[in-house]
Write a protein that holds these residues in place. Sequence first.
Motif, PDB file in Angstrom:
ATOM      1  N   PHE A 135       0.837  -1.192   0.000  1.00  0.00           N
ATOM      2  CA  PHE A 135       0.000   0.000   0.000  1.00  0.00           C
ATOM      3  C   PHE A 135       0.877   1.249   0.000  1.00  0.00           C
ATOM      4  CE2 PHE A 135      -4.641  -0.826   0.909  1.00  0.00           C
ATOM      5  CZ  PHE A 135      -4.603  -2.154   0.506  1.00  0.00           C
ATOM      6  N   LEU A 136       0.228   2.410  -0.150  1.00  0.00           N
ATOM      7  CA  LEU A 136       0.932   3.687  -0.276  1.00  0.00           C
ATOM      8  C   LEU A 136       1.414   4.193   1.076  1.00  0.00           C
ATOM      9  CD1 LEU A 136      -1.648   5.396  -2.653  1.00  0.00           C
ATOM     10  CD2 LEU A 136       0.438   4.189  -3.323  1.00  0.00           C
ATOM     11  N   SER A 137       2.455   5.016   1.026  1.00  0.00           N
ATOM     12  CA  SER A 137       2.967   5.646   2.241  1.00  0.00           C
ATOM     13  C   SER A 137       1.967   6.677   2.751  1.00  0.00           C
ATOM     14  CB  SER A 137       4.301   6.335   1.953  1.00  0.00           C
ATOM     15  OG  SER A 137       4.102   7.433   1.066  1.00  0.00           O
ATOM     16  N   GLN A 138       2.148   7.088   3.997  1.00  0.00           N
ATOM     17  CA  GLN A 138       1.283   8.099   4.592  1.00  0.00           C
ATOM     18  C   GLN A 138       1.361   9.408   3.814  1.00  0.00           C
ATOM     19  OE1 GLN A 138      -0.784   7.711   7.583  1.00  0.00           O
ATOM     20  NE2 GLN A 138      -1.633   9.509   6.547  1.00  0.00           N
ATOM     21  N   HIS A 139       2.565   9.776   3.387  1.00  0.00           N
ATOM     22  CA  HIS A 139       2.746  11.022   2.632  1.00  0.00           C
ATOM     23  C   HIS A 139       1.986  10.967   1.310  1.00  0.00           C
ATOM     24  CE1 HIS A 139       4.647  14.549   0.879  1.00  0.00           C
ATOM     25  NE2 HIS A 139       4.958  13.825  -0.179  1.00  0.00           N
ATOM     26  N   LYS A 140       2.094   9.847   0.586  1.00  0.00           N
ATOM     27  CA  LYS A 140       1.391   9.703  -0.692  1.00  0.00           C
ATOM     28  C   LYS A 140      -0.120   9.690  -0.481  1.00  0.00           C
ATOM     29  CE  LYS A 140       3.120   8.968  -4.197  1.00  0.00           C
ATOM     30  NZ  LYS A 140       3.537   9.844  -5.320  1.00  0.00           N
TER      31      LYS A 140
END
Length: 307
Positions: free
Chosen positions: A272-277
């Motif tokens: 899954f995507l990073s928190q920033h993304k």
Amino acid sequence: MQNTTQTTIPKSIAKTPYSAKHPLNTPYSNLYLSNSEITSLRKNQRHITTPHYRSDNTILSERKQDESTKQDHMLLERNGYSIYLVNSFKQRIKTSTLIKRMYASRGYCTESTSSFSHNPHQFTFEACNEQQQLLGTLTLTIDSNEGLLADQLYKPEIDSFRNKGKYACEVSKLAFNPNSGSKEVFASLFHIAYIYAYFIYGVEDAFIEINPRHALFYKRMLGFHQIGEQRICQRVDAPAVLLHLDLNYMRDQIATLAGLTKCSRKSIYPYFLSQHKEDSIVNRIRQRSIRKLSNDTHPHSALAFLY
């Protein structure tokens, strides 16, 4: 866990290799939308016309406009592929064809597999590579007065959540190109659907109606739980079970595992995507909705603010 460039979606998600094209006189010709289907769907689409004659300049202008519109609806760029909100007739033809082809490969009925819908609470997403070849698609439906597809078989089970004041959503019409699908593409599509459901609409309970032979993958990799017994889904003429996922659980798994590609745990969440993304995508969707509302003077425009 293997490197993402070496992994593919398990056979329960994507199997049976197909070439990119099939001549119309092959057994696969019935997997594509017929001319009558396309004509019927086109008539039902708003703001779509078919002029009797178009010059080369007009066609080129329309193509540029389509490309610009598609770029405006791009939600994610990642490792050689992009995720888009499907909003054009051409995109819906492509996603519907992929769904029809993959469902037919498993022996499912394909009459109800179109990604065309007038439901303003239904969103279809597509993943495309840099050559704009379709890699995969899924559809998210937010619960409304129109209900969910799963209500046809499992309304009492879903109503048990509604009666507690829970707001529901449904993931459906998943299809992945078996030659190009990967765990990361699968995870990215699910993450985008989660962002729309959880952050934009405040949904906390997700449902998926799935063939029993695929259910174990969703249980192990995403944390779904079965809440509906096996029944025959008339839409695809195949057995189905109803699975449920608490999106607060998904929230915790993303925060803990996203980006940990060497995690030994059997889970899709490391992809899954990073928190920033994730924050960037949420802000992009909200800013687009604000711009849409500011340009739309219709008193009920908020009902379709994401279009």
